[in-house]
Structures are given as C-alpha cells and as structure tokens.
Design a protein around this motif. Sequence first.
Motif, short mmCIF file in Angstrom:
data_model
loop_
_atom_site.label_atom_id
_atom_site.label_comp_id
_atom_site.label_asym_id
_atom_site.label_seq_id
_atom_site.Cartn_x
_atom_site.Cartn_y
_atom_site.Cartn_z
N GLY A 1 -1.62 -5.38 -9.38
CA GLY A 1 -2.66 -4.92 -9.90
C GLY A 1 -3.93 -5.75 -10.05
N GLY A 2 -3.78 -7.19 -9.98
CA GLY A 2 -4.75 -7.95 -10.17
C GLY A 2 -5.67 -8.13 -9.18
N SER A 3 -6.73 -9.06 -9.16
CA SER A 3 -7.72 -9.24 -8.14
C SER A 3 -7.31 -10.60 -7.53
N ARG A 4 -6.58 -11.31 -7.72
CA ARG A 4 -6.11 -12.47 -7.12
C ARG A 4 -4.66 -12.76 -6.72
N GLY A 5 -4.27 -13.76 -5.88
CA GLY A 5 -2.87 -13.90 -5.73
C GLY A 5 -2.07 -14.41 -6.69
N HIS A 6 -2.75 -15.20 -7.94
CA HIS A 6 -1.90 -15.43 -9.12
C HIS A 6 -1.35 -14.35 -9.80
N ASP A 7 -2.12 -13.07 -9.80
CA ASP A 7 -1.84 -11.95 -10.70
C ASP A 7 -1.27 -10.91 -10.05
N SER A 8 -1.05 -10.92 -8.85
CA SER A 8 -0.77 -9.87 -7.79
C SER A 8 0.31 -10.31 -6.93
N GLY A 9 1.40 -11.09 -7.12
CA GLY A 9 2.20 -11.69 -6.45
C GLY A 9 3.48 -11.11 -5.94
N LEU A 10 3.92 -9.88 -6.75
CA LEU A 10 5.10 -9.31 -6.40
C LEU A 10 4.90 -8.44 -5.08
N THR A 11 6.01 -8.79 -4.19
CA THR A 11 5.97 -8.32 -2.91
C THR A 11 6.39 -6.69 -3.00
N HIS A 12 6.23 -6.13 -1.78
CA HIS A 12 6.47 -4.68 -1.87
C HIS A 12 8.01 -4.60 -2.02
N ASP A 13 8.84 -5.28 -1.26
CA ASP A 13 10.13 -5.04 -1.38
C ASP A 13 10.76 -5.38 -2.55
N SER A 14 10.25 -6.53 -3.55
CA SER A 14 10.84 -6.90 -4.60
C SER A 14 10.42 -5.77 -5.80
N TYR A 15 9.13 -4.97 -5.43
CA TYR A 15 8.79 -3.76 -6.21
C TYR A 15 9.88 -2.81 -6.08
#
Length: 443
Positions: free
Chosen positions: A145-159
């Motif tokens: 839910g972030g706007s950058r790679g730093h704060d939206s790093g969770l992959t779909h598979d890990s979710y």
Amino acid sequence: MSSQPVELFDGRVIPGMPELLGMRAQYEVRLDWLARKRLLLLEQMREHGIEMWIVVSEEFHPDPVTQYVAPPLRYTRRRDVMVFVDAGEEGLAAYSDYWRPTEDYRRFFQPLPAARNARGIQDTRAGLGALMERYAPATIGLNIGGSRGHDSGLTHDSYLFLADALGPDAESRFVSAADLIEDVFDTRLPEELEHYRQLVLATDVIAQTAFSNVVITPGETRAGDIKWFFEETIAELGVGGVPWFEIHVAVQRYDPDYGEMIPYVHPAPDDLVFQRGDIIHLDCGFDYIGFASDWQKVAYILREGEDDVPEGLKAALRNANLVHEAFASEPRPGMTGWEATLAIAARLDDVDFLPSLYSHPIGYHGHALGPNINARDMDLSSPPERDSRLRNGAYRSIEFSATSAVPEYGGGRVTIPMEDDGYLTPDGYEYFRPYQTEWYVIR
C-alpha cells in the motif's frame, strides 16, 4: 586517491579523501545503530496503530526494509520472516524463522514458537499461527500500500502465504505499514551524523577530482570516462561502496559562430567528447555504511584565450546559490513537504531567474522515504496527493536547478542544476559540505 588536499591551477583546493571504515567496522557500527533504533520501534508502531508488523524477504527479491530492521547480513533463503509484536506491558517482542541464528541475530530476535527439522529449519506456518493465537493482534502491518518500492515490497506470493499461515480472518486485519516504514527510515540517530558527513565528503572529493584536469582533457575525454572514473575510484576505496544509480554527466554549449545555445544534452551520451567552452553537470552518489549520497555539481572548460569563467555564468551560479539560501532558511521541522515548498517559493518570489525544485529525502537510500519539496519550474498549482511532515534531524537531497539568461551567450538560457545533502534543524537545513559558490574550472 590522495588523503591530502590537492590545489589546482585556479586556486581550488580538493579536500583529501577521508578515512572510511572497512567492512567489518561498518557492520559493527550498524549493529549498534540497529540496537538504538530498535528502542524506538514500539512507540513508532503504536503511533501508527500497528500491533504486529511482519517483514518478509525473499531470495533474489529482498525486501528493502530487511537490512534496517535486522542485522545487515546476506539473506539467501526462499523466504525469511521477521515479526514485531506490541506485547503490551512486556514491550516489543521480535521473532524470526531465520535458519542460521548467529549470535548477532539472536541479539535482535527470538525464534518463532515452532519446532526445527533435522536441518534446523523451522515450520514457519506453525510459528506464525502460534503468534497469532498468542497475541491476537487487531492490526497486522504489511509492506503493502505504499507509493515506493521501499514501502510496498511484499510479493503477491508472500502475501498469500501470510494470509494462509495466519488463519482465516487474518486478511481482515492486514493494514499498510507504509507510514510506519517511512517513520523508521526517516528518523535519524545523532550517532549517524558524522559517518554520513564522511560519505558526503568522499563523494565531494571524487566529484571535484572528476571535474578537473586530473581527469578531463578537452578534445579527448568522453562523458563515459567520468562514469568509469567514479565507478573505479569507489571500488578502489575498498569499503564495499557502489553507486546506487548510473553516474552521468550533462553538457550545455554556446556556439559563438552562430550565436545560439545548443540544446541541453542530458544525459550526455557516453561517446560525447568534452570541448572548450562546455558547461558540464555531474550527477553522482554512492552507498556506504548503509547510507547513500547524492551530489550534483557544475564545471566550465575554458576556451582558447580565456583565463576565467564568463561573468554571466558567475551570475547564474549566484542565482543558484539564492535557492541554496532559501533551503537553508525557510523549512522547519513539523512542516509538511508542501508547506516547506511554499515557504521556499515565497522567498524566491521576486527573483529574475527560473528556479525549479525537485528535492527529495535521502538517507538509507538515495531516493529515500519522507516528504518531497517539489515545484518544477515553480508550478504551485498541484499539491502532492500524499504528503507527510519534515522530521527534525532528517537528511535531505537539496536538489533543484536555476535557469538564467547569460548576456555573453546572446541572452541564451543556461540551467545550473545543484544537489547537496543536508539535515534539518529547527532553523532550516544545514549542509554537510559547503555548497558550490565558484565554478570548477578546467583548462
């Protein structure tokens, strides 16, 4: 590169290269910083309403958060999970399924409450389920839910893995940890300041050397040579540093035979050969001790018969320095990025040149998390969709340009891009190094 200052023909003195820490010393320092930052984390989680925060890092797809909430090791397992829990009166609890729990790692995490197999690998699903049952968090922060790679790093598979492992109602508790991550990344420790200053000084030394006759011979040196000089010099420092983006130069030229400016070449192609009369702009920076620098400077190559920079270019640089002064005087801790933008714009309201602001936070990453101070070509019609507040002590890339008409070029416009690293104080931004007030001259 010399550790002693070097004086050039025009009186400019390039400082000596600072003595940077070796790899092992950097690691020990970063562990100490991690311990100090860990003491702040519970309050930060509570401020952002997150009762459990889960960071998942994957081999070949590491989450940018990992290196700053866990020891800065090399994580090469399919999936490493770190869990931070608000345990109420017990304080912050931190768990991990990392399968090589070294002494340093055990200092910051306890194992998940799950058995290990013969190889020492824990049952992560069982461990996460046990934590869910033990703590029953109302909110579970994930790096989404972030706007950058730093704060939206969770992959779909890990979710999907977390949703399954934590139980049927877990997804209803998932929230974005983006604001928490920004808080963690943009909060500086006093102990970090002088180490970062050394990084900035090292960047300055390399940049000034690159923009001198030590490296540039007019009519011979190519734009790509500057990039490789920077790359190779950083490698020779032996401190593990690498550029975090593609080092590049840009060139502006005035053609006296036709009396016109040649369009601004940005970035310059690697095979562009520097010529007399060129205005050169360098954009550079590198990583060291878990931080990044970002640096832009300008140089002028004297024409035949010239012994100084044209007065119009000197005036253009003075105009750029007016923008530096505005950054140093106007922003304050607690302002939003947009409020700081408006304050700087008000300071520059009556200037006779065109400023353009595109300043971003810096710190763990060159393009770091935090509020931007942006007004391209002083366009104040579009406040940012997402904004936050400036933190006291936070580092910033003070990046902008100033475009001025130059009489010697028939009124042709020259853009002076600048980028300096600074930190916020109650009175404005302090620069880690003095900003450029004189042209770097090449003959």
